[in-house]
Design a protein around this motif. Structure first.
Motif, PDB file in Angstrom:
ATOM      1  N   SER A 105     -10.754 -55.474-118.602  1.00  0.00           N
ATOM      2  CA  SER A 105     -11.064 -54.338-119.521  1.00  0.00           C
ATOM      3  C   SER A 105     -10.644 -54.676-121.055  1.00  0.00           C
ATOM      4  O   SER A 105     -10.330 -55.821-121.283  1.00  0.00           O
ATOM      5  CB  SER A 105     -10.339 -53.070-118.880  1.00  0.00           C
ATOM      6  OG  SER A 105      -8.961 -53.212-119.262  1.00  0.00           O
ATOM      7  N   GLY A 106     -10.678 -53.440-121.760  1.00  0.00           N
ATOM      8  CA  GLY A 106     -10.479 -53.619-123.381  1.00  0.00           C
ATOM      9  C   GLY A 106      -8.944 -54.183-123.168  1.00  0.00           C
ATOM     10  O   GLY A 106      -8.510 -54.988-124.394  1.00  0.00           O
ATOM     11  N   GLY A 107      -8.014 -53.736-122.446  1.00  0.00           N
ATOM     12  CA  GLY A 107      -6.626 -53.990-122.563  1.00  0.00           C
ATOM     13  C   GLY A 107      -5.972 -55.029-121.564  1.00  0.00           C
ATOM     14  O   GLY A 107      -5.004 -55.496-121.621  1.00  0.00           O
ATOM     15  N   GLY A 160     -11.931 -58.059-122.607  1.00  0.00           N
ATOM     16  CA  GLY A 160     -12.596 -57.146-123.491  1.00  0.00           C
ATOM     17  C   GLY A 160     -12.497 -57.180-124.925  1.00  0.00           C
ATOM     18  O   GLY A 160     -13.253 -56.866-125.851  1.00  0.00           O
ATOM     19  N   GLU A 161     -11.156 -57.472-125.116  1.00  0.00           N
ATOM     20  CA  GLU A 161     -10.585 -57.408-126.554  1.00  0.00           C
ATOM     21  C   GLU A 161     -11.277 -58.704-127.280  1.00  0.00           C
ATOM     22  O   GLU A 161     -11.817 -58.605-128.533  1.00  0.00           O
ATOM     23  CB  GLU A 161      -9.066 -57.851-126.422  1.00  0.00           C
ATOM     24  CG  GLU A 161      -8.286 -57.610-127.710  1.00  0.00           C
ATOM     25  CD  GLU A 161      -6.819 -58.063-127.608  1.00  0.00           C
ATOM     26  OE1 GLU A 161      -6.504 -58.131-126.188  1.00  0.00           O
ATOM     27  OE2 GLU A 161      -6.055 -58.184-128.363  1.00  0.00           O
ATOM     28  N   VAL A 197     -15.293 -54.233-118.850  1.00  0.00           N
ATOM     29  CA  VAL A 197     -16.113 -55.595-119.009  1.00  0.00           C
ATOM     30  C   VAL A 197     -16.840 -56.022-117.662  1.00  0.00           C
ATOM     31  O   VAL A 197     -17.763 -56.668-117.457  1.00  0.00           O
ATOM     32  CB  VAL A 197     -15.446 -56.884-119.241  1.00  0.00           C
ATOM     33  CG1 VAL A 197     -16.034 -58.058-119.478  1.00  0.00           C
ATOM     34  CG2 VAL A 197     -14.414 -56.584-120.433  1.00  0.00           C
ATOM     35  N   HIS A 230      -3.105 -47.085-114.479  1.00  0.00           N
ATOM     36  CA  HIS A 230      -4.508 -47.060-114.974  1.00  0.00           C
ATOM     37  C   HIS A 230      -5.568 -48.122-114.221  1.00  0.00           C
ATOM     38  O   HIS A 230      -6.488 -48.082-113.820  1.00  0.00           O
ATOM     39  CB  HIS A 230      -4.306 -47.313-116.594  1.00  0.00           C
ATOM     40  CG  HIS A 230      -5.725 -47.234-117.107  1.00  0.00           C
ATOM     41  ND1 HIS A 230      -6.455 -46.117-117.100  1.00  0.00           N
ATOM     42  CD2 HIS A 230      -6.601 -48.326-117.408  1.00  0.00           C
ATOM     43  CE1 HIS A 230      -7.575 -46.441-117.716  1.00  0.00           C
ATOM     44  NE2 HIS A 230      -7.689 -47.710-118.007  1.00  0.00           N
ATOM     45  N   HIS A 280      -8.791 -48.302-112.083  1.00  0.00           N
ATOM     46  CA  HIS A 280      -9.961 -49.317-112.184  1.00  0.00           C
ATOM     47  C   HIS A 280     -10.411 -49.900-110.832  1.00  0.00           C
ATOM     48  O   HIS A 280     -11.512 -49.914-110.407  1.00  0.00           O
ATOM     49  CB  HIS A 280      -9.759 -50.423-113.197  1.00  0.00           C
ATOM     50  CG  HIS A 280     -10.020 -49.963-114.456  1.00  0.00           C
ATOM     51  ND1 HIS A 280     -11.258 -49.370-115.006  1.00  0.00           N
ATOM     52  CD2 HIS A 280      -9.223 -49.942-115.713  1.00  0.00           C
ATOM     53  CE1 HIS A 280     -11.150 -49.134-116.240  1.00  0.00           C
ATOM     54  NE2 HIS A 280     -10.163 -49.218-116.871  1.00  0.00           N
ATOM     55  N   GLY A 332     -18.330 -55.181-126.901  1.00  0.00           N
ATOM     56  CA  GLY A 332     -19.023 -55.539-125.556  1.00  0.00           C
ATOM     57  C   GLY A 332     -20.408 -55.473-124.986  1.00  0.00           C
ATOM     58  O   GLY A 332     -21.242 -56.419-124.879  1.00  0.00           O
ATOM     59  N   PRO A 333     -20.834 -54.380-125.011  1.00  0.00           N
ATOM     60  CA  PRO A 333     -22.082 -53.958-124.619  1.00  0.00           C
ATOM     61  C   PRO A 333     -22.996 -54.475-125.598  1.00  0.00           C
ATOM     62  O   PRO A 333     -24.044 -54.982-125.169  1.00  0.00           O
ATOM     63  CB  PRO A 333     -22.259 -52.380-124.677  1.00  0.00           C
ATOM     64  CG  PRO A 333     -20.746 -51.922-124.633  1.00  0.00           C
ATOM     65  CD  PRO A 333     -19.832 -52.924-125.038  1.00  0.00           C
ATOM     66  N   ASP A 378     -23.306 -58.153-124.906  1.00  0.00           N
ATOM     67  CA  ASP A 378     -24.089 -58.515-123.714  1.00  0.00           C
ATOM     68  C   ASP A 378     -25.641 -58.144-124.051  1.00  0.00           C
ATOM     69  O   ASP A 378     -26.436 -59.239-123.923  1.00  0.00           O
ATOM     70  CB  ASP A 378     -23.784 -57.108-123.032  1.00  0.00           C
ATOM     71  CG  ASP A 378     -24.311 -57.436-121.315  1.00  0.00           C
ATOM     72  OD1 ASP A 378     -25.051 -58.278-121.095  1.00  0.00           O
ATOM     73  OD2 ASP A 378     -23.685 -56.584-120.529  1.00  0.00           O
ATOM     74  N   SER A 408     -18.807 -54.218-116.344  1.00  0.00           N
ATOM     75  CA  SER A 408     -20.385 -53.895-116.831  1.00  0.00           C
ATOM     76  C   SER A 408     -21.352 -55.031-117.171  1.00  0.00           C
ATOM     77  O   SER A 408     -22.568 -54.914-117.264  1.00  0.00           O
ATOM     78  CB  SER A 408     -20.388 -52.683-117.628  1.00  0.00           C
ATOM     79  OG  SER A 408     -19.891 -51.785-117.185  1.00  0.00           O
ATOM     80  N   ASN A 409     -20.462 -56.382-117.673  1.00  0.00           N
ATOM     81  CA  ASN A 409     -21.245 -57.198-118.288  1.00  0.00           C
ATOM     82  C   ASN A 409     -22.323 -57.818-117.450  1.00  0.00           C
ATOM     83  O   ASN A 409     -21.923 -58.279-116.280  1.00  0.00           O
ATOM     84  CB  ASN A 409     -20.224 -58.152-118.748  1.00  0.00           C
ATOM     85  CG  ASN A 409     -20.900 -59.435-119.570  1.00  0.00           C
ATOM     86  OD1 ASN A 409     -21.215 -60.476-119.042  1.00  0.00           O
ATOM     87  ND2 ASN A 409     -21.252 -59.012-120.943  1.00  0.00           N
TER      88      ASN A 409
HETATM   89  O1  KG4 Z   1     -12.104 -50.266-119.083  1.00  0.00           O
HETATM   90  P1  KG4 Z   1     -12.332 -49.936-120.281  1.00  0.00           P
HETATM   91  O2  KG4 Z   1     -13.444 -48.745-120.774  1.00  0.00           O
HETATM   92  O3  KG4 Z   1     -10.940 -49.594-121.176  1.00  0.00           O
HETATM   93  C1  KG4 Z   1      -9.997 -50.208-121.040  1.00  0.00           C
HETATM   94  O4  KG4 Z   1      -9.267 -49.662-120.043  1.00  0.00           O
HETATM   95  O5  KG4 Z   1      -9.565 -51.124-121.982  1.00  0.00           O
HETATM   96  O6  KG4 Z   1     -13.048 -51.018-120.907  1.00  0.00           O
HETATM   97  C2  KG4 Z   1     -13.389 -51.205-122.412  1.00  0.00           C
HETATM   98  C3  KG4 Z   1     -13.563 -52.419-122.801  1.00  0.00           C
HETATM   99  C4  KG4 Z   1     -14.099 -52.996-124.137  1.00  0.00           C
HETATM  100  O7  KG4 Z   1     -13.410 -54.014-124.829  1.00  0.00           O
HETATM  101  C5  KG4 Z   1     -15.547 -53.053-124.136  1.00  0.00           C
HETATM  102  O8  KG4 Z   1     -16.207 -53.824-125.136  1.00  0.00           O
HETATM  103  C6  KG4 Z   1     -15.842 -53.687-122.656  1.00  0.00           C
HETATM  104  O9  KG4 Z   1     -14.878 -53.034-122.008  1.00  0.00           O
HETATM  105  N1  KG4 Z   1     -17.204 -53.696-122.404  1.00  0.00           N
HETATM  106  C7  KG4 Z   1     -17.780 -54.690-121.980  1.00  0.00           C
HETATM  107  C8  KG4 Z   1     -19.201 -54.316-121.703  1.00  0.00           C
HETATM  108  N2  KG4 Z   1     -19.227 -52.926-121.434  1.00  0.00           N
HETATM  109  C9  KG4 Z   1     -17.899 -52.584-121.831  1.00  0.00           C
HETATM  110  N3  KG4 Z   1     -17.851 -56.149-122.417  1.00  0.00           N
HETATM  111  C10 KG4 Z   1     -18.843 -56.701-122.036  1.00  0.00           C
HETATM  112  N4  KG4 Z   1     -20.092 -56.715-121.329  1.00  0.00           N
HETATM  113  C11 KG4 Z   1     -20.478 -55.129-121.271  1.00  0.00           C
HETATM  114  N5  KG4 Z   1     -21.435 -54.799-121.069  1.00  0.00           N
END
Ligand code: KG4
Ligand code: ZN
Length: 340
Positions: free
Chosen positions: A140-142, A167-168, A275, A115, A119, A184-185, A188, A277-278
């Motif tokens: 990312s979230g994980g 992301g967590e 993340v 995975h 990314h 996250g979004p 932000d 995208s932040n």
């Molecule tokens: O890559 P992803 O879609 O899933 C995983 O593989 O984990 O990442 C999701 C994570 C979530 O924790 C979400 O809150 C975070 O990415 N995220 C952000 C933003 N957009 C998504 N965190 C901070 N700022 C953002 N704009």
């Protein structure tokens, strides 16, 4: 001229059911994403059992939609690439099962993809000129990984998080300040109205490995700050909390990534994962890269969060490198990058 390689890619590791058709790793003919986010929002986070059930309900429709949008049939597909880890085991199994069935029926190669490799490879779709080597921050979230991409499909992990993923931390802080899931979004957006220097939250340093990360202390500091303010009956400026927390995260991410790029003599830095995208991370990383004369790459938001096109990009380079998986391919929930 070599024949084009058309890959059908499948991603189902968490709460997105996605399928894509990608040509030669860089050209996306379709990228269908069915997000389950509305369902999981009701529970404040991803419920694994529900995720698996939704994937099994949607997977064939999503695959058909990806083929239709690309104006191809399964007869035009050269190989199927599928995420087989890391992720939620039940969720991964749905994608792996679907990919195996297609490969078995059509007698075409099956390629399991990591995975995180997906990314990272999202950058190849966005930037046709980008080639290894480069330094990649996967957030990312994980996962929070600082990865040296030495060649296509070859990775050296320089740093990982010791506890929470970036992301967590965003998601947990969002919940604590009442913003809901996914956080996250929302953090932000709210942070844009706050002062990033209002509250001095900690930046963790790991002595044993300067490139490792730790975000649980920062998360606890935010929770303590909120509890103490509540006990004293003080009003909380949530925008200031969001902005100060976000700055603490981005400062560390930028510092480690730029330091590693300089140490290893890399001119290019790429961001990957949700993340990436932040807006604050992108701006701070750009500023640091400009200062150091480094080039910065990051995928558009739709390619940052989970999607199958990125798996198709990674799958193509695995295909070229000769990776082929057998009928015994299984879901590996804690698959490490570089493992087979
Ligand atoms: O890559 P992803 O879609 O899933 C995983 O593989 O984990 O990442 C999701 C994570 C979530 O924790 C979400 O809150 C975070 O990415 N995220 C952000 C933003 N957009 C998504 N965190 C901070 N700022 C953002 N704009
Ligand atoms: Zn992901």
């Amino acid at each position: 001229m070599e024949k084009d390689v058309k890959i059908l890619a499948i991603e189902s590791s968490c709460d997105e059911t996605s399928a894509a058709v990608v040509v030669n790793g860089r050209e996306v003919l379709s990228n269908i994403i069915y997000s389950q986010i509305d369902i999981h929002t009701l529970y404040g986070g991803v419920v694994p059992e529900i995720a698996s059930r939704k994937h099994i309900e949607k997977i064939n429709q999503v695959i058909q939609a990806a083929l239709d949008e690309a104006s191809v049939s399964l007869d035009d597909i050269d190989a199927v690439a599928v995420t087989y880890g890391p992720g939620l085991v039940g969720a991964l199994l749905v994608g792996v099962g679907a990919a195996k069935a297609i490969c078995f029926a059509k007698d075409i190669p099956l390629i399991g993809v990591h995975h995180i490799e997906g990314h990272i490879s999202a950058n190849y779709i966005q930037y046709k000129e980008l080639e290894p080597p480069f330094m990649c921050l996967v957030v990312s979230g994980g996962h929070t990984h600082l990865v040296k991409v030495t060649e296509y499909g070859k990775y050296e992990i320089l740093g990982i998080t010791r506890d929470d993923a970036a992301g967590e931390a965003f998601d947990k802080v969002a919940r604590a300040i009442g913003l809901g899931y996914p956080g996250g979004p929302k953090v932000d957006k709210l942070a844009k109205e706050g002062n990033p220097d209002a509250i001095a939250f900690p930046r963790a340093k790991i002595n044993e490995n300067e490139y490792d990360f730790s975000f649980s202390g920062l998360k606890s500091a935010v929770l303590n700050y909120l509890n103490q303010a509540e006990m004293k009956g003080e009003e909380i400026n949530r925008a200031d909390v969001a902005a100060s927390f976000q700055k603490a995260v981005t400062d560390v991410l930028v510092e480690h990534t730029v330091a590693a790029a300089k140490y290893y003599g890399m001119d290019n830095i790429a961001l990957a994962g949700g993340v990436a995208s932040n807006s604050s991370l992108r701006a701070a990383m750009k500023e640091a890269c400009d200062k150091e004369g480094l080039s910065l790459y990051y995928p558009s938001p739709v390619l940052c969060t989970d999607n199958a096109a990125m798996i198709g990009a990674a799958g193509y380079y695995e295909y070229i490198n000769g990776t082929r998986h057998g009928w015994d391919l299984n879901a590996v929930p804690n698959l490490k990058l570089g493992e087979r």
